[in-house]
Design a protein around this motif. Structure first.
Motif, short mmCIF file in Angstrom:
data_model
loop_
_atom_site.label_atom_id
_atom_site.label_comp_id
_atom_site.label_asym_id
_atom_site.label_seq_id
_atom_site.Cartn_x
_atom_site.Cartn_y
_atom_site.Cartn_z
N SER A 58 3.30 -0.95 28.37
CA SER A 58 4.44 -0.05 28.24
C SER A 58 3.65 1.55 27.77
N HIS A 59 2.51 1.28 26.91
CA HIS A 59 1.82 2.39 26.28
C HIS A 59 0.14 2.67 27.22
N GLY A 60 0.19 2.03 28.48
CA GLY A 60 -1.05 2.10 29.10
C GLY A 60 -1.04 3.09 30.15
N LEU A 132 1.14 9.55 20.70
CA LEU A 132 -0.11 8.75 20.24
C LEU A 132 -0.49 7.46 20.77
N GLY A 133 0.16 7.10 21.75
CA GLY A 133 0.08 6.00 22.42
C GLY A 133 0.30 4.60 21.56
N ARG A 134 -0.98 3.72 21.65
CA ARG A 134 -0.96 2.66 21.21
C ARG A 134 -1.37 2.75 19.70
N ILE A 135 -0.64 2.75 18.54
CA ILE A 135 -1.24 3.17 17.26
C ILE A 135 -2.13 2.24 16.67
N GLY A 136 -2.28 0.98 17.23
CA GLY A 136 -3.41 0.08 16.78
C GLY A 136 -4.85 0.90 17.20
N ILE A 189 -5.54 -6.17 13.03
CA ILE A 189 -4.61 -4.96 13.12
C ILE A 189 -3.07 -5.56 13.42
N HIS A 190 -2.41 -5.29 12.81
CA HIS A 190 -0.73 -5.32 13.00
C HIS A 190 -0.10 -4.30 13.76
N ASP A 191 0.33 -4.25 14.81
CA ASP A 191 0.78 -2.86 15.43
C ASP A 191 2.06 -3.26 16.30
N PHE A 192 3.29 -2.75 15.72
CA PHE A 192 4.65 -2.93 16.60
C PHE A 192 5.70 -1.85 16.23
N ALA A 193 6.39 -1.76 17.19
CA ALA A 193 7.51 -0.88 17.02
C ALA A 193 8.66 -1.48 16.33
N THR A 194 9.42 -0.55 15.55
CA THR A 194 10.50 -1.25 14.60
C THR A 194 11.75 -1.60 15.35
N GLY A 200 10.02 0.21 26.91
CA GLY A 200 9.22 0.17 28.26
C GLY A 200 9.81 -1.42 28.63
N LYS A 201 10.04 -2.18 27.68
CA LYS A 201 10.54 -3.71 27.89
C LYS A 201 11.91 -3.50 28.47
N ALA A 202 12.67 -2.78 27.70
CA ALA A 202 14.23 -2.63 28.18
C ALA A 202 14.31 -2.33 29.66
N CYS A 290 7.84 14.75 20.03
CA CYS A 290 6.52 14.55 19.50
C CYS A 290 6.42 13.51 18.51
N ASN A 291 5.09 13.00 18.35
CA ASN A 291 4.89 12.04 17.41
C ASN A 291 4.55 12.61 16.17
N GLY A 292 5.06 12.18 14.79
CA GLY A 292 4.39 12.36 13.48
C GLY A 292 3.66 11.26 13.01
N PRO A 335 -2.42 -11.54 13.23
CA PRO A 335 -2.13 -9.99 13.79
C PRO A 335 -3.23 -9.67 14.67
N GLY A 336 -2.98 -9.19 15.76
CA GLY A 336 -4.12 -8.45 16.60
C GLY A 336 -4.84 -9.58 17.34
N GLU A 337 -4.67 -10.88 17.23
CA GLU A 337 -5.17 -11.96 18.08
C GLU A 337 -4.78 -12.31 19.52
N LYS A 338 -3.34 -11.85 19.62
CA LYS A 338 -3.07 -12.01 20.85
C LYS A 338 -3.56 -11.10 21.76
N GLU A 339 -3.75 -9.78 21.16
CA GLU A 339 -4.26 -8.52 21.92
C GLU A 339 -5.51 -8.85 22.14
N ARG A 340 -6.47 -9.85 21.66
CA ARG A 340 -7.98 -9.93 21.59
C ARG A 340 -7.84 -10.83 23.00
P1 NAD Z 1 4.92 -6.66 19.90
O1 NAD Z 1 6.40 -6.74 19.91
O2 NAD Z 1 4.11 -7.10 21.20
O3 NAD Z 1 4.35 -6.85 18.72
C1 NAD Z 1 2.81 -6.58 18.41
C2 NAD Z 1 2.38 -7.09 17.10
O4 NAD Z 1 2.87 -8.70 16.86
C3 NAD Z 1 0.85 -7.28 17.21
O5 NAD Z 1 0.20 -6.97 15.84
C4 NAD Z 1 0.31 -8.32 17.63
O6 NAD Z 1 -0.95 -9.06 17.22
C5 NAD Z 1 1.51 -9.31 16.82
N1 NAD Z 1 1.79 -10.69 17.54
C6 NAD Z 1 2.30 -10.76 18.93
N2 NAD Z 1 2.42 -12.09 19.11
C7 NAD Z 1 2.25 -12.84 18.06
C8 NAD Z 1 2.05 -14.03 17.55
N3 NAD Z 1 2.49 -15.13 18.46
N4 NAD Z 1 1.78 -14.50 16.43
C9 NAD Z 1 1.32 -13.61 15.73
N5 NAD Z 1 1.21 -12.18 15.77
C10 NAD Z 1 1.74 -11.89 16.86
O7 NAD Z 1 4.60 -4.96 20.02
P2 NAD Z 1 5.41 -3.82 20.24
O8 NAD Z 1 6.61 -3.48 19.31
O9 NAD Z 1 6.39 -3.97 21.51
O10 NAD Z 1 4.81 -2.53 20.36
C11 NAD Z 1 3.93 -2.14 21.46
C12 NAD Z 1 3.07 -0.80 21.39
O11 NAD Z 1 3.87 0.24 21.54
C13 NAD Z 1 2.54 -0.68 20.14
O12 NAD Z 1 0.92 -0.67 20.17
C14 NAD Z 1 3.18 0.19 19.56
O13 NAD Z 1 2.23 1.07 18.59
C15 NAD Z 1 3.52 1.33 20.46
N6 NAD Z 1 4.59 2.17 20.22
C16 NAD Z 1 3.97 3.47 20.12
C17 NAD Z 1 5.18 4.25 20.00
C18 NAD Z 1 4.83 5.75 19.87
O14 NAD Z 1 5.66 6.64 19.78
N7 NAD Z 1 3.72 6.21 20.05
C19 NAD Z 1 6.37 3.94 19.97
C20 NAD Z 1 6.90 2.63 19.78
C21 NAD Z 1 5.94 1.72 20.08
#
Ligand code: NAD
Length: 380
Positions: A58-60, A132-136, A189-194, A200-202, A290-292, A335-340
């Motif tokens: 979704s951020h690629g 800012l894309g993927r904040i990780g 690295i732990h990186d996720f949307a709140t 993108g997933k919706a 914009c992103n802040g 955190p970050g292992e799944k991405e690797r």
């Molecule tokens: P996500 O729900 O996939 O969560 C990712 C995080 O969870 C990572 O740190 C990952 O290593 C960890 N994780 C995933 N599965 C795991 C497991 N089984 N065990 C342990 N840890 C696990 O990510 P997301 O919320 O969909 O976000 C995707 C991306 O979107 C991120 O890179 C984020 O920075 C980016 N994003 C960017 C913006 C922007 O405005 N620039 C806005 C929203 C999201």
């Protein structure tokens, strides 16, 4: 269409796999044709491809066409340098001036890291950044200089997430990211949307793809649902689904706790940086997108004289991963292992894209005036 029959592009079962290096060259060529200099074009392409490699499609490269359109519409600009508005030895408040996030984000992180290397800790406040894309990416860059870091990001002008206990939208999917370096291993690295899910997933679910969790959205009547429709509403034929058009909203992750964290993205990424929050009372139009990003950098050497931190992190990772898994054969990840893991797989198999996403990238090559021969040459 050009590029469709290239060896780096393999079509199977309605999906396309494109070699990551070929994709990076192609996306770089698109941005160069769109008006970026070669260095910036390569930088954007490396970041977008890197998000796909790590599984965050979704951020690629899916963003390529939208970024090009934003350039054409004057929403984002090539070749920007951050403007430092306020500065002390340990603080920089900077204006990204709507430059590409991949560029002004990198400049900001490098400035913060340089300060942290001199003074142990530093803070940067970036406002008016392009996406800012993927904040990780930013925590990874800080970790390359032995800095632990925390990044809090808001999205001004995006209203798609409702507060916990509400139906109406008040903010966005505002990501949080933290990272620590390791001397002989990749950073953690732990990186996720709140939000429960990124927008993108919706969109993927709306098109019949992977279903969403049952608490991903709230509908107009206040019921939690996995149905993405309340985010978009009914889309008229021939139009792109609009996440601003629906009567419901995405939910923040983690009930009241995640909702509070989402709120604090607005406080730090929006208000403290000077970028501005998602929206404010009484405004009729949407704020400019914009992103802040608020970031804290901590030079690990400044905290400890020896390799104590590295040993403690390494021991804790081992302890964490040794926890008895929920299911036999399961693996506990840090955190970050799944991405690797995803990256190792995709470097071999190529980047999986839907046919539609690949067509969209090819449409971007046409949009910027690339000939078939130029597309073939970029793919390598
Ligand atoms: P996500 O729900 O996939 O969560 C990712 C995080 O969870 C990572 O740190 C990952 O290593 C960890 N994780 C995933 N599965 C795991 C497991 N089984 N065990 C342990 N840890 C696990 O990510 P997301 O919320 O969909 O976000 C995707 C991306 O979107 C991120 O890179 C984020 O920075 C980016 N994003 C960017 C913006 C922007 O405005 N620039 C806005 C929203 C999201």
């Amino acid at each position: 269409m050009s590029g469709a029959a290239h060896a780096a592009v393999r079509h199977t079962d309605g999906h396309v796999h494109v070699d990551a290096s070929a994709m990076e060259r192609l996306v770089g060529a698109i941005f160069e044709h769109a008006g970026c200099d070669a260095e910036e074009a390569r930088r954007i392409a490396r970041r977008l491809t890197g998000a796909n490699l790590r599984g965050h499609d979704s951020h690629g490269v899916l963003r390529t066409r939208r970024y090009v359109e934003w350039m054409e519409e004057g929403k984002v600009f090539a070749g920007r340098r951050i403007k430092v508005e306020r500065e002390t030895e340990v603080l920089a408040v900077v204006d990204g001036d709507y430059g590409f996030g991949q560029t002004v984000g990198e400049q900001t992180v490098d400035l913060g890291v340089a300060k942290a290397r001199r003074h142990g800790v530093a803070v940067t406040a970036l406002k008016n950044s392009g996406h800012l894309g993927r904040i990780g990416d930013w925590a990874e860059r800080a970790a390359e200089s032995n800095c632990a870091s925390i990044h809090m990001v808001n999205v001004r002008g995006s209203l798609i997430v409702a507060p916990y206990g509400a139906i109406e939208r008040r903010g966005s999917t505002s990501p949080f990211c933290a990272g620590v370096p390791r001397p002989d291993a990749p950073p953690i690295i732990h990186d996720f949307a709140t939000s429960v899910v990124a927008e993108g997933k919706a969109m993927v679910a709306l098109h019949g793809g992977k279903p969403l969790p049952g608490d991903a959205l709230v509908d107009a009547d206040g019921n939690y649902t996995s149905d993405p429709l309340p985010l978009y509403g009914e889309t008229p034929p021939g139009q792109t689904p609009n996440p601003n058009a629906g009567p419901g909203a995405l939910n923040p992750f983690g009930l009241h706790k995640g909702s509070g964290l989402n709120f604090f993205m607005e406080m730090f990424g929006g208000a403290l940086t000077g970028s501005g929050t998602a929206a404010a009372p009484g405004e009729t139009g949407m704020r400019r997108f914009c992103n802040g990003m608020f970031s804290i950098y901590m030079q690990v050497d400044a905290f400890h004289d020896d390799d104590w931190f590295a040993r403690e992190v390494s021991a804790y990772v081992e302890y964490w991963k040794a926890a008895r898994p929920l299911r036999a054969g399961g693996e506990v990840l840090v955190p970050g292992e799944k991405e690797r893991m995803t990256m190792a797989e995709r470097l071999e198999s190529g980047l999986p894209l839907s046919e539609g996403a690949w067509e969209d990238i090819l449409a971007a090559t046409e949009k910027v005036g690339m000939s078939d021969a130029e597309v073939e040459a970029a793919l390598g």
